[in-house]
Enzyme design. Structure first.
Site, PDB file in Angstrom:
ATOM      1  N   ARG A 209       0.830  -1.212   0.000  1.00 39.72           N
ATOM      2  CA  ARG A 209       0.000   0.000   0.000  1.00 39.72           C
ATOM      3  C   ARG A 209       0.857   1.251   0.000  1.00 39.72           C
ATOM      4  NH1 ARG A 209      -3.934   0.763   4.597  1.00 39.72           N
ATOM      5  NH2 ARG A 209      -2.139   0.134   5.821  1.00 39.72           N
TER       6      ARG A 209
ATOM      7  N   SER B 260       7.466  -4.899   7.349  1.00 46.82           N
ATOM      8  CA  SER B 260       7.075  -5.827   8.421  1.00 46.82           C
ATOM      9  C   SER B 260       7.886  -7.119   8.412  1.00 46.82           C
ATOM     10  CB  SER B 260       5.585  -6.128   8.315  1.00 46.82           C
ATOM     11  OG  SER B 260       4.871  -4.926   8.322  1.00 46.82           O
TER      12      SER B 260
ATOM     13  N   ASP C 291       5.364  -3.006  11.438  1.00 50.04           N
ATOM     14  CA  ASP C 291       3.913  -2.846  11.581  1.00 50.04           C
ATOM     15  C   ASP C 291       3.465  -2.931  13.041  1.00 50.04           C
ATOM     16  OD1 ASP C 291       4.552  -5.544  11.716  1.00 50.04           O
ATOM     17  OD2 ASP C 291       2.789  -6.224  10.614  1.00 50.04           O
TER      18      ASP C 291
END
Length: 876
Positions: A498, A562, A616
């Site tokens: 994203r 992450s 994350d």
């Protein structure tokens, strides 16, 4: 068909009278309820041991079992089974062919299990009414269900089986017991619950047995002790005792059956006949113009066209009329909405009557037991089996309620048997699932081991050696509300990537606005070269900047990455190792921020100020910290599993300085990679690990995260199928496919709102042709796997909150944990079990769990904003 409680109490009294008649030597010959002594004189007491064979005839399949019972103080046993079809030429041929077929199947089973060199005792489950004079002898009174074998009635079935077995000179078995499936159900449940003294079958057939005082059984010599009586209650009413309750539809059904005038009670309550009763009622209503515009379709005229499965599905009121409409349309009946309501009503009345009549007869047995014991109030357990009880959405509840109304002086527990006739299939299932049931002591050990690993990872000498890496993030503060501006965030951590634009406003009207675009990462890029991966990321950024019209602005950027990184500063992160299916080459050991900057330079279209590389989990903590300043822990429980928390600088030996705090990314997924929790890993965990992309790595994550739970379930299902406990012993092609059982299916299957039929539908979508019994087992397997995951995760988190409490030097800690991840958010029970475990293992900590709103996107922007704020303060 609507029966009041007064009528049911009357039925109960009639059945009590029939029981007395069946037990009397003089009255038994004319009794319809035969009250057959089974010569089973006691329930299991846990001292049983040895190796046994069992064969089971009475259902749609013939089954052979090998049972080992261990005298180990834990009542443990092992069961291996194999199923064989029962073709029509066997079930409706002659007796010699039937018993030869049983002997052939047993011989085949013994060969496959390498048992032909052993002399073993055999139990013969024969689910038809037999008169027994001893445990190993039984004369068939009448065939029931779909069996009509010639030349067997009025003969001893054990002798017939022995004759057939003698033809196989290579096997040596001793038939020691003839058992009815109802008695098998009571014995199986009695093995689990010593209060169980009643067995009930309510499926395609119906029957009940119970432990009667010997002094009341005049058919058998002796007055001491008890013996199990097989009531054979299906024949209740064959003498006309229920004629006033039988309707025109009952009579019509009986006349069209294979045995008119016989098993009249069974024909009113068992699933074999309820669908046909519904058809006959609908046919009459249609002929009278009350349904389907008076049009009588072929389906309504065809015997057996409406089955019990249709009745069960149509009674699912929570699904409205959709099921009913779909089923009736499939039968070419084309109903209106009013038709659907009426048909639902008919189904309910028919199945309700079944549950009520069953309850009345069972209440008579319970009353007799209580009176035998001379008790005012009695606690007892009823072992129960059968498809109608297991699969009908309302039957069990209706039966329980009716029994409690009719016998308020009996506290009854209904215990579902897992295959009473196999006696011990439940034990085999329990043995497979037992390693997943972690007692409190084991969880405390896991908590303490995690605490030791957390402490070790913070030490200077542990660098490069610790499995729980305890990586400093250089995030030294949480939001204070003064952050403002426009920020870009990148989020890479799964199969999607994203790009976000985040606008943060401060002051009284502080807010966070986000705009984002999602891009897929193809497998060939996830597992290609590092250069290809970062070029793909930069291409996605370029598209987003173009889309938002901000290509010229040099915005500060937070990069949520992450994967385990070792950071030397907030904008430098060296990849320790890939997880979650990524394998891009030339990345491990490299600074991911440099790789991103180089890819931006290669494209030469825009420039960005990369302020922070973010995990994350840290993003999750920061997002919740924006709402609640007490949030100092972040937890991810989704595809992966990880925790971060704010640690005192004085405890972090590898970073200079003792003042303030810094967020530590524990990377706890690797907990256990040094073997410290090997003793709780099961053979299924090892199989999942060995088949993964990173064998031997991330062992704790593989037991607790969504990416692996479905695969653990698949391995268990394969093992249970090999043992003959699932899917008729057939391992389908789809079950062999790694990754077919996604974790989302666990969440769906474990939903309390899902009936077994819907579980079955999910399994069928996966190409697993399951029965409702299979669905029950699959649901149980999913439950133990996800519960263990939640409890292990809770044990790890308890170690972190206890460390925080000791850091602060307080008697009682109040703290908030920011949480994200699909497993926590979407699984019906995971979050509850996790919270309960933390409470149990960290009793001096009051922990509030706060769901994070987009930790990887919003969190990355907030970390960037906090870093900018702290940088500006430093400059001033």
């Amino acid at each position: 068909m609507r029966l009041s409680d007064d009528v049911l109490l009357d039925v109960m009294a009639r059945f009590q009278a029939e029981m007395v008649k069946g037990l009397g030597r003089d009255t038994n010959p004319t009794a319809t309820v035969k009250m057959l002594p089974s010569f089973v004189r006691s329930l299991p007491d846990g001292s049983e041991k040895g190796e046994f064979l069992a064969v089971d005839l009475g259902g749609s399949q013939f089954r052979a079992h090998q049972v080992k019972v261990f005298d180990d103080g834990r009542q443990s046993s092992q069961l291996e089974s194999k199923s064989y079809p029962t073709p029509k030429e066997v079930t409706q041929g002659n007796g010699a062919e039937l018993f030869d077929y049983i002997a052939d199947c047993l011989s085949d089973f013994m060969e496959t299990r390498n048992l032909k060199n052993k002399k073993l005792p055999l139990g013969f489950t024969f689910s038809f009414p037999c008169r027994q004079t001893k445990l190993e002898e039984g004369v068939l009174l009448a065939w029931t269900k779909h069996f009509r074998v010639r030349g067997v009635q009025d003969t001893d079935v054990v002798s017939s089986l022995r004759r057939a077995l003698q033809k196989h000179q290579d096997i040596d078995v001793d038939v020691l017991a003839l058992v009815n499936d109802t008695v098998g159900t009571m014995m199986t449940c009695g093995y689990d619950d010593q209060r169980c003294e009643v067995g009930l079958i309510i499926g395609t057939g119906t029957n009940a047995c119970y432990m009667e005082e010997m002094r009341h059984i005049s058919l058998v010599e002796g007055d001491e002790g008890r013996m199990c009586i097989n009531t054979e209650w299906g024949a209740f009413g064959d003498d006309g005792a229920l004629d006033d309750l039988r309707t025109e539809f009952d009579r019509e059904l009986d006349l069209g059956s294979l045995n008119p005038g016989k098993q009249l009670f069974e024909k009113m309550i068992s699933s074999l006949y309820l669908g046909e009763l519904v058809r006959l009622i609908l046919l009459k209503m249609t002929k009278e113009g009350l349904l389907f515009n008076g049009k009588v379709s072929t389906a309504l005229l065809t015997k057996g066209k409406i089955e019990m499965k249709h009745v069960s599905a149509m009674e699912k009121y929570k699904e409205g009329l959709s099921n009913t409409k779909e089923i009736l349309t499939g039968l070419n009946l084309f109903p209106s909405e009013e038709d659907c309501v009426a048909v639902q009503h008919v189904c309910t009345i028919v199945s309700f009557r079944s549950a009520n009549l069953c309850a009345a007869a069972l209440a008579a047995i319970l009353t007799r037991l209580r009176e035998n014991k001379k008790l005012l109030r009695m606690r007892t357990t009823v072992g129960i089996d059968g498809g109608l009880y297991k699969t009908h959405p309302k039957f069990a509840k209706r039966l329980h309620k009716a029994v409690r109304r009719l016998v308020p002086t009996c506290d009854v527990r209904f215990l579902l048997s897992a295959g009473g006739s196999g006696r011990g299939a439940r034990r085999r299932l329990d043995a497979a699932l037992a390693p997943f049931l972690l007692p409190p002591g084991t969880l405390r050990e896991v908590r303490d081991k995690m605490r030791a690993e957390l402490e070790y990872g913070l030490k200077r000498e542990a660098q490069g050696k610790a499995t729980v890496k305890m990586l400093p993030t250089y995030v030294c503060g949480t939001p204070d509300g003064t952050e403002k501006g426009k920020f870009l965030a990148l989020d890479l951590g799964g199969t999607n990537f994203r790009v976000l634009l985040v606008k943060i406003k401060s002051g009284r009207r502080r807010s966070v606005q986000m705009y984002n675009k999602i891009f897929a990462i193809p497998l060939e890029i996830m597992q290609g070269t590092g250069e290809e991966l970062f070029d793909h990321i930069v291409q996605c950024i370029a598209e987003f900047l173009e889309y938002m019209g901000i290509k010229g602005a040099r915005l500060p950027l937070g990069f949520t990455f992450s994967f385990p990184c070792r950071q030397a500063s907030i904008d430098k992160g060296t990849l320790v190792g890939w997880t979650k299916g990524f394998k891009a080459t030339d990345c491990e050991g490299e600074d991911v921020v440099d790789m991103l900057r180089e890819a931006i330079r290669r494209r030469n279209e825009f420039d960005l100020d990369i302020v922070a590389v973010v995990n994350d989990t840290v993003g999750t903590m920061m997002t919740c910290g924006y709402e609640d300043p007490n949030c100092e822990i972040g937890l991810i429980a989704g595809t992966g599993s990880n925790v971060c928390y704010m640690e005192d600088m004085k405890n972090i030996e590898i970073v200079e300085g003792n003042e303030g705090k810094m967020c530590i990314n524990t990377e706890w997924g690797a907990f256990g990679d040094n073997g410290c929790i090997d003793y709780i890993r099961t053979k299924y965990d090892r199989e999942v690990d060995e088949g993964s992309l990173n064998p031997g790595k991330q062992r704790y994550e593989k037991m607790t995260s969504g990416m692996y739970l479905g695969e653990i379930v698949r391995q268990i299902l394969i093992d249970l199928t090999k043992q003959g406990l699932l899917f008729r012993g057939h391992i389908s092609e789809s079950l062999r496919k790694r990754g077919i059982f996604e974790t989302k299916f666990l969440s769906q299957i474990e939903s309390d709102r899902l009936a077994l039929l819907q579980v079955r539908r999910i399994l069928q979508q996966l190409g697993l042709d399951s029965t409702c019994d299979d669905s029950i087992i699959v649901k149980e397997v999913c439950g133990v796997v996800s519960t263990r995951a939640a409890r292990l995760c809770g044990a790890g988190l308890a170690a972190v909150v206890e460390k925080k409490r000791e850091n602060r030097g307080v008697e009682r800690l109040q703290i908030t944990v920011g949480v994200d991840g699909t497993l926590y958010k979407l699984h019906p029970h995971f979050s509850t079990v996790l919270r309960e475990t933390v409470k149990e293992l960290a009793p001096q900590c009051d922990v509030t769990f706060m769901l994070s709103e987009d930790g990887s996107g919003k969190g990355a922007a907030l970390i960037t904003a906090v870093a900018k704020r702290l940088h500006n303060v430093g400059q001033k």
